[in-house]
Design an enzyme around this catalytic site. Structure first.
Site, PDB file in Angstrom:
ATOM      1  N   SER A  42       0.790  -1.234   0.000  1.00 32.48           N
ATOM      2  CA  SER A  42       0.000   0.000   0.000  1.00 32.48           C
ATOM      3  C   SER A  42       0.820   1.281   0.000  1.00 32.48           C
ATOM      4  O   SER A  42       0.236   2.361  -0.095  1.00 32.48           O
ATOM      5  CB  SER A  42      -0.972   0.006   1.188  1.00 32.48           C
ATOM      6  OG  SER A  42      -2.017  -0.904   0.965  1.00 32.48           O
ATOM      7  N   LYS A  45       0.092   3.427  -2.980  1.00 33.07           N
ATOM      8  CA  LYS A  45      -1.063   4.323  -3.090  1.00 33.07           C
ATOM      9  C   LYS A  45      -0.676   5.780  -3.335  1.00 33.07           C
ATOM     10  O   LYS A  45      -1.320   6.483  -4.114  1.00 33.07           O
ATOM     11  CB  LYS A  45      -1.933   4.214  -1.838  1.00 33.07           C
ATOM     12  CG  LYS A  45      -2.730   2.919  -1.736  1.00 33.07           C
ATOM     13  CD  LYS A  45      -3.529   2.849  -0.448  1.00 33.07           C
ATOM     14  CE  LYS A  45      -4.552   1.722  -0.473  1.00 33.07           C
ATOM     15  NZ  LYS A  45      -3.971   0.376  -0.481  1.00 33.07           N
ATOM     16  N   TYR A 153     -10.876   1.671   4.951  1.00 34.29           N
ATOM     17  CA  TYR A 153      -9.678   1.427   4.153  1.00 34.29           C
ATOM     18  C   TYR A 153      -9.923   0.237   3.230  1.00 34.29           C
ATOM     19  O   TYR A 153     -10.405  -0.806   3.670  1.00 34.29           O
ATOM     20  CB  TYR A 153      -8.513   1.153   5.098  1.00 34.29           C
ATOM     21  CG  TYR A 153      -7.180   1.083   4.404  1.00 34.29           C
ATOM     22  CD1 TYR A 153      -6.685   2.182   3.718  1.00 34.29           C
ATOM     23  CD2 TYR A 153      -6.427  -0.080   4.438  1.00 34.29           C
ATOM     24  CE1 TYR A 153      -5.458   2.123   3.088  1.00 34.29           C
ATOM     25  CE2 TYR A 153      -5.190  -0.148   3.817  1.00 34.29           C
ATOM     26  CZ  TYR A 153      -4.704   0.955   3.136  1.00 34.29           C
ATOM     27  OH  TYR A 153      -3.502   0.893   2.504  1.00 34.29           O
TER      28      TYR A 153
END
Length: 374
Positions: A42, A45, A153
């Site tokens: 992640s 991102k 999330y």
């Protein structure tokens, strides 16, 4: 207590620390080196978010327009209101349209099966594929709530990557390489590893109940993914990621002088875009992939485009308003634009929020601020 780690610190001008320790795999003698390649999960991102912000600057993307105007499949999404007595999902139409801003702030309604019981049930009882398959089928999941009403999330930024692709007419990897990675000189960052990157990749490890670690040489994110997952799909090195952090510290400017983002874009992206909503604790629904996870428990946290913000000064020395996030295999970073310093810590261990890994990272960040104070 970890097989190996690479960690580094950068100012807005240069990398001032880049060190490695340990081995790439517990059962091999290959040392961890500063050019070791990691699946960064992640921490992908923020790079995807940067590509979206570039499209905003060019007038090609309106963050508050219905995202289906760019990616029509987002107009086909339903909201799940639990399961009926037969165990089938109860689906309904959303009460409002998804926007790209909601995708970037995790308020659109998408989740992850390892952090959400409803998504985990869809996976175990209804065959919803795992997000790590990097497949379109894994993204065709219902919303957990009406867009804009909660923070959850999840796979929102994978969808933002598809919005970017639809506007640019290119795969996400081509977009970020052309507009971010190449101008920054990030030559070891890609959705698809070349042979050289593959030879330098760290091995994934699993933390066992007794605290021991087992290397998993069979684990890898797909090198030829159906979807370039903007939420988790990149491989990179710590040195490369420090270059990206440095751009954010330097008001959007690359080492070469190229302007990746305008200073006003960087400043706006770094503020709270959640309104009154707050970032919540992430429950470890699949224990093999994640423990319960929360940064600085008890402290209010907001969300920027596309980072977490600690709303109060953190015990490490990180000031209120700094940016940060993490990757599932225990990778962590922070960006402190106030003090013009940031860092990145990389391991390859499941589950997320591994105590030894988090503890090491927080000690690392604390040591940076202790040094700054002196």
């Amino acid at each position: 207590r970890v097989p190996g780690v690479v960690a580094g610190v950068t100012t807005d001008r240069e990398t001032i620390v880049l060190e490695s320790s340990g081995r790439r795999a517990l059962d091999k003698d290959t040392p961890m080196t500063t050019d070791t390649v990691f699946a960064i999960f992640s921490t992908t991102k923020a790079i995807t978010g940067t590509a979206a912000l570039q499209l905003v600057e060019r007038g090609q993307l309106d963050l508050d327009a219905p995202a289906r105007e760019y990616e029509p499949r987002l107009g086909e999404v339903s909201v799940i209101d639990g399961f009926d007595d037969a165990g089938q999902p109860r689906l309904r139409a959303p009460k409002s349209e998804i926007t790209t801003r909601q995708l970037l702030t995790h308020t659109a309604g998408f989740g992850y099966d390892f952090f959400n019981e409803t998504y985990n049930r869809l996976a175990t009882e209804h065959g919803q594929p795992s997000i790590v398959t990097s497949s379109m089928a894994s993204l065709r999941s219902p919303l957990l709530f009406d867009p804009g009403t909660e923070w959850e999330y999840g796979s929102n930024i994978d969808w933002a990557g598809l919005v970017i692709e639809a506007i640019a007419g290119q795969r996400l990897g081509e977009v970020v390489t052309e507009n971010i990675l190449d101008p920054l000189g990030m030559t070891d960052t890609s959705f698809t590893r070349n042979d050289d990157m593959r030879s330098r990749t760290a091995t994934m490890h699993h933390r066992n109940a007794d605290g021991s670690l087992t290397p998993d040489h069979g684990f890898a994110l797909p090198d030829d993914p159906e979807v370039h997952m903007g939420g988790h799909g990149l491989y990179s090195t710590v040195g490369d990621y420090l270059t990206f952090i440095r751009m954010w510290l330097n008001d959007g400017r690359a080492d070469s002088g190229a302007q990746i983002l305008r200073p006003d874009t960087v400043a706006d992206a770094g503020r709270n875009h959640l309104g009154e909503l707050k970032v919540k604790m992430l429950p470890g629904v699949i224990p093999a992939l994640s423990n319960d996870a929360e940064f600085f428990p008890g402290m209010p946290k907001s969300w920027a485009l596309t980072f977490m913000i600690n709303d109060e000064d953190a015990p490490t020395g990180r000031p209120a308003g700094a940016l940060a996030w993490a990757g599932l295999a225990n990778l962590y970073y922070w960006i402190d634009r106030q003090n013009k310093i940031g860092g990145y810590w990389a391991t390859q261990i499941f589950p997320f929020a591994d105590a030894a890994s988090v503890g090491g990272y927080l000690d690392f960040e604390t040591a940076v601020y202790r040094a700054l104070a002196h």
